[in-house]
Motif scaffolding. Structure first.
Motif, PDB file in Angstrom:
ATOM      1  N   ALA A  37       0.835  -1.205   0.000  1.00 45.89           N
ATOM      2  CA  ALA A  37       0.000   0.000   0.000  1.00 45.89           C
ATOM      3  C   ALA A  37       0.870   1.255   0.000  1.00 45.89           C
ATOM      4  O   ALA A  37       0.592   2.213  -0.726  1.00 45.89           O
ATOM      5  N   PHE A  38       1.936   1.258   0.803  1.00 47.64           N
ATOM      6  CA  PHE A  38       2.845   2.408   0.849  1.00 47.64           C
ATOM      7  C   PHE A  38       3.479   2.629  -0.523  1.00 47.64           C
ATOM      8  O   PHE A  38       3.475   3.739  -1.049  1.00 47.64           O
ATOM      9  N   ASP A 104       4.137  -2.323   9.540  1.00 53.56           N
ATOM     10  CA  ASP A 104       3.235  -1.453   8.772  1.00 53.56           C
ATOM     11  C   ASP A 104       2.355  -0.600   9.679  1.00 53.56           C
ATOM     12  O   ASP A 104       1.410   0.024   9.227  1.00 53.56           O
ATOM     13  N   LYS A 105       2.668  -0.528  10.970  1.00 54.61           N
ATOM     14  CA  LYS A 105       1.907   0.295  11.908  1.00 54.61           C
ATOM     15  C   LYS A 105       2.419   1.728  11.865  1.00 54.61           C
ATOM     16  O   LYS A 105       3.599   1.973  11.598  1.00 54.61           O
ATOM     17  N   ILE A 106       1.500   2.651  12.161  1.00 56.62           N
ATOM     18  CA  ILE A 106       1.862   4.074  12.183  1.00 56.62           C
ATOM     19  C   ILE A 106       1.646   4.614  13.588  1.00 56.62           C
ATOM     20  O   ILE A 106       0.624   4.356  14.218  1.00 56.62           O
ATOM     21  N   TYR A 107       2.625   5.371  14.039  1.00 57.78           N
ATOM     22  CA  TYR A 107       2.629   5.950  15.376  1.00 57.78           C
ATOM     23  C   TYR A 107       2.652   7.470  15.297  1.00 57.78           C
ATOM     24  O   TYR A 107       3.227   8.033  14.367  1.00 57.78           O
ATOM     25  N   PHE A 130      -0.657   1.101   6.980  1.00 64.33           N
ATOM     26  CA  PHE A 130      -0.607   2.288   6.130  1.00 64.33           C
ATOM     27  C   PHE A 130      -1.921   2.454   5.380  1.00 64.33           C
ATOM     28  O   PHE A 130      -2.404   3.565   5.205  1.00 64.33           O
ATOM     29  N   PHE A 131      -2.538   1.360   4.971  1.00 67.55           N
ATOM     30  CA  PHE A 131      -3.838   1.402   4.303  1.00 67.55           C
ATOM     31  C   PHE A 131      -4.874   2.075   5.207  1.00 67.55           C
ATOM     32  O   PHE A 131      -5.602   2.975   4.771  1.00 67.55           O
TER      33      PHE A 131
END
Length: 140
Positions: A37-38, A104-107, A130-131
């Motif tokens: 996805a990124f 793929d986690k966002i912080y 990211f999705f």
């Protein structure tokens, strides 16, 4: 691979990436393999981006002076961040968006102790992928 309606939201010509090879080159320079996805997002679209739903300026991976590649390299040098982390945003209220390319986690990480917690693995993710981040950021 990308959220529905994203092509409607980013249909303006300024967001269409002309040279998708920049994405691969930046990821190679950063020595990371990001999610599909990124990669697809940045191969299709060129930032920076600003949406009100998530109050951070989302950087482009390689274009502009301030970009994901340059900020990530700075964070590695100045804060000792491991290579799996990518800085996705400009600083807002002393915090940035960080993608962990392994999970793929966002912080959302502040620099008043949050950076140290991230390095210890003690920060809760804001988005599980990211999705899901794109869905929230562009409200689609």
């Amino acid at each position: 691979m990308l959220p529905a309606r994203l092509d409607e939201i980013l249909r303006e010509e300024i967001y269409i990436r002309e040279d998708s090879s920049l994405v691969k080159a930046s990821l190679m320079k950063l020595n990371v393999d990001a999610s599909s996805a990124f990669k697809e997002f940045y191969q299709q679209y060129e930032g920076p981006f600003w949406e009100e739903h998530v109050p951070f300026e989302l950087l482009d991976i390689a274009n502009e002076k301030n970009n994901i590649e340059s900020y990530t390299l700075i964070s590695r040098k100045e804060h000792g961040f491991p290579k799996q982390y990518l800085i996705l945003s400009e600083m807002s209220a002393n915090a940035v968006l960080i993608l962990d390319t392994v999970t793929d986690k966002i912080y959302i990480v502040d620099f008043e102790g949050g950076d140290e917690l991230l390095l210890k693995g003690d920060v809760e993710e804001a988005w599980s992928s990211f999705f899901h981040f794109l869905k929230a950021y562009f409200n689609c």
